[in-house]
Enzyme design. Structure first.
Site, PDB file in Angstrom:
ATOM      1  N   PRO A  69      -5.099  -4.594   1.136  1.00  0.00           N
ATOM      2  CA  PRO A  69      -4.654  -5.618   2.085  1.00  0.00           C
ATOM      3  C   PRO A  69      -5.723  -6.037   3.082  1.00  0.00           C
ATOM      4  O   PRO A  69      -5.665  -7.130   3.638  1.00  0.00           O
ATOM      5  CB  PRO A  69      -3.471  -4.946   2.796  1.00  0.00           C
ATOM      6  CG  PRO A  69      -3.026  -3.863   1.896  1.00  0.00           C
ATOM      7  CD  PRO A  69      -4.252  -3.390   1.174  1.00  0.00           C
TER       8      PRO A  69
ATOM      9  N   ASP B 201      -0.229 -11.985   6.779  1.00  0.00           N
ATOM     10  CA  ASP B 201      -1.648 -11.810   6.482  1.00  0.00           C
ATOM     11  C   ASP B 201      -2.484 -12.359   7.639  1.00  0.00           C
ATOM     12  O   ASP B 201      -2.356 -13.527   8.011  1.00  0.00           O
ATOM     13  CB  ASP B 201      -1.974 -12.560   5.183  1.00  0.00           C
ATOM     14  CG  ASP B 201      -3.382 -12.297   4.682  1.00  0.00           C
ATOM     15  OD1 ASP B 201      -4.234 -11.834   5.465  1.00  0.00           O
ATOM     16  OD2 ASP B 201      -3.636 -12.571   3.494  1.00  0.00           O
ATOM     17  N   GLY B 202      -3.339 -11.527   8.210  1.00  0.00           N
ATOM     18  CA  GLY B 202      -4.181 -11.959   9.321  1.00  0.00           C
ATOM     19  C   GLY B 202      -5.091 -13.109   8.958  1.00  0.00           C
ATOM     20  O   GLY B 202      -5.386 -13.974   9.793  1.00  0.00           O
TER      21      GLY B 202
ATOM     22  N   THR C 108      -8.032  -2.025   8.125  1.00  0.00           N
ATOM     23  CA  THR C 108      -8.377  -0.966   7.192  1.00  0.00           C
ATOM     24  C   THR C 108      -9.754  -1.263   6.602  1.00  0.00           C
ATOM     25  O   THR C 108     -10.405  -2.245   6.963  1.00  0.00           O
ATOM     26  CB  THR C 108      -7.344  -0.896   6.054  1.00  0.00           C
ATOM     27  OG1 THR C 108      -7.327  -2.163   5.372  1.00  0.00           O
ATOM     28  CG2 THR C 108      -5.952  -0.618   6.599  1.00  0.00           C
TER      29      THR C 108
ATOM     30  N   HIS D 222      -9.382   3.859  19.741  1.00  0.00           N
ATOM     31  CA  HIS D 222      -8.634   2.830  20.464  1.00  0.00           C
ATOM     32  C   HIS D 222      -9.249   2.496  21.820  1.00  0.00           C
ATOM     33  O   HIS D 222      -9.178   1.344  22.265  1.00  0.00           O
ATOM     34  CB  HIS D 222      -7.168   3.255  20.600  1.00  0.00           C
ATOM     35  CG  HIS D 222      -6.458   3.312  19.289  1.00  0.00           C
ATOM     36  ND1 HIS D 222      -5.738   4.406  18.863  1.00  0.00           N
ATOM     37  CD2 HIS D 222      -6.390   2.405  18.282  1.00  0.00           C
ATOM     38  CE1 HIS D 222      -5.242   4.163  17.664  1.00  0.00           C
ATOM     39  NE2 HIS D 222      -5.624   2.958  17.286  1.00  0.00           N
TER      40      HIS D 222
ATOM     41  N   GLN E 186       0.826  -1.207   0.000  1.00  0.00           N
ATOM     42  CA  GLN E 186       0.000   0.000   0.000  1.00  0.00           C
ATOM     43  C   GLN E 186       0.864   1.262   0.000  1.00  0.00           C
ATOM     44  O   GLN E 186       2.066   1.208   0.254  1.00  0.00           O
ATOM     45  CB  GLN E 186      -0.902   0.008   1.230  1.00  0.00           C
ATOM     46  CG  GLN E 186      -0.155  -0.118   2.538  1.00  0.00           C
ATOM     47  CD  GLN E 186      -0.967  -0.796   3.626  1.00  0.00           C
ATOM     48  OE1 GLN E 186      -2.186  -0.792   3.606  1.00  0.00           O
ATOM     49  NE2 GLN E 186      -0.285  -1.364   4.602  1.00  0.00           N
TER      50      GLN E 186
ATOM     51  N   ASP F  93      -8.733  -4.761  14.024  1.00  0.00           N
ATOM     52  CA  ASP F  93      -8.405  -3.339  13.861  1.00  0.00           C
ATOM     53  C   ASP F  93      -7.864  -3.153  12.448  1.00  0.00           C
ATOM     54  O   ASP F  93      -6.680  -2.910  12.241  1.00  0.00           O
ATOM     55  CB  ASP F  93      -7.375  -2.937  14.927  1.00  0.00           C
ATOM     56  CG  ASP F  93      -6.999  -1.472  14.862  1.00  0.00           C
ATOM     57  OD1 ASP F  93      -7.626  -0.736  14.079  1.00  0.00           O
ATOM     58  OD2 ASP F  93      -6.074  -1.069  15.592  1.00  0.00           O
TER      59      ASP F  93
END
Length: 286
Positions: A165, A139-140, A160, A63, A32, A158
């Site tokens: 991604p 990668d989650g 984007t 947060h 990105q 949390d």
């Protein structure tokens, strides 16, 4: 003197702008475009692919609301997975709890973390100095796929927006794996987009529809985020056991004496009282 403005499109005919004092840094990573800016009103802020991720001025709202809501419902949470969160703000808040034993933070782009450690120490302050935190740069979606069944008490997505991604973090497969790796009383908090603009609302309904099919308890709560699209933003609360209102342990949370700028247990209750237009949109996912 140049009059420099950062502008972000919220809809085809709507933009949000901040006057920029300095463009601090710009880099195109394999994942990105990352940019850091300094402004008078919002302090230092950074963007990914042209979208504001956080500013020094208002980051505390996001947060605090992603972390303290689940912790006030189940104060016995010990093992936490953060998916995304490269700026470090979510880790900072969750690590304020002495009862937390382990935090895994999975961020696909290591450059986000390293640059936030340089330009945004306000949020990244815990990333290298708390032994309970382990960072994973991958990668989650792939991480949760191979994670141990029933291991985590809390998952905080949390992420984007569901483009680039972050797209894989809004899929049925991802939410199914999240449900599997949560303990029997586990909680999932998901970044749920905004209900206001059409495109954001579509993504909100899409995420909610997928999550509610996998958890017996699936609700939505709101907060005010000045620099996000419309200023009206949502998180999803999904759980195998705990109801975010019926199981709110306000006395226990208040006894901790944590100082917050936005969250409190009265606000917690009110955050789940949604406007009618949001309720109507969520019902369309039934």
């Amino acid at each position: 003197m140049l009059d420099l403005w950062y502008s972000e499109s919220h809809a085809d005919d709507t933009k949000f702008s901040i006057r920029v004092k300095e463009h601090l840094y710009s880099e195109k990573t394999p994942f990105q475009q990352i940019d850091f800016f300094k402004s008078e009103t919002f302090g230092t802020f950074f963007t990914l692919d042209g979208y504001i991720m956080m500013t020094e001025k208002d980051e505390f709202i996001y947060h605090e609301m992603i972390t303290h809501v689940p912790m006030a419902v189940n104060p016995k949470i010990k093992k936490v997975l953060i998916v995304g969160g490269g700026d470090g703000g979510t880790s900072r808040e969750i690590l304020r709890y002495n009862t937390i034993e382990k935090v895994d933070m999975v961020e696909i782009d290591e450059r986000v973390v390293r640059l936030c450690q340089k330009y945004l120490t306000q949020t990244s302050c815990k990333l290298d100095n708390d032994s309970r935190l382990t960072m994973h740069f991958e990668d989650g979606k792939e991480f949760v796929k191979r994670a141990e069944t029933g291991f985590y008490d809390l998952i905080l997505v949390d992420s984007t927006d569901p483009i680039g991604p972050g797209e894989g973090l809004f899929t049925n497969e991802f939410y199914r794996d999240c449900e599997r790796i949560l303990s029997d009383d586990g909680i999932l908090i998901n970044q749920h987009e905004s209900p206001y603009y059409k495109d954001y609302c579509h993504e909100m309904k899409r995420a909610h529809s997928k999550i509610k099919d996998k958890f017996p308890i699936s609700m939505v709560y709101q907060f005010h985020m000045p620099t996000y699209a419309s200023g009206h933003w949502l998180f999803g609360f999904a759980s195998k056991k705990y109801h975010p209102l019926n199981n709110l342990n306000a006395d226990s949370w208040n006894s901790l004496g944590l100082k917050t700028k936005y969250y409190n247990t009265n606000l917690h209750k009110g955050a789940f009282a949604l406007p009618n237009y949001v309720i109507d949109e969520l019902e369309k996912t039934e």
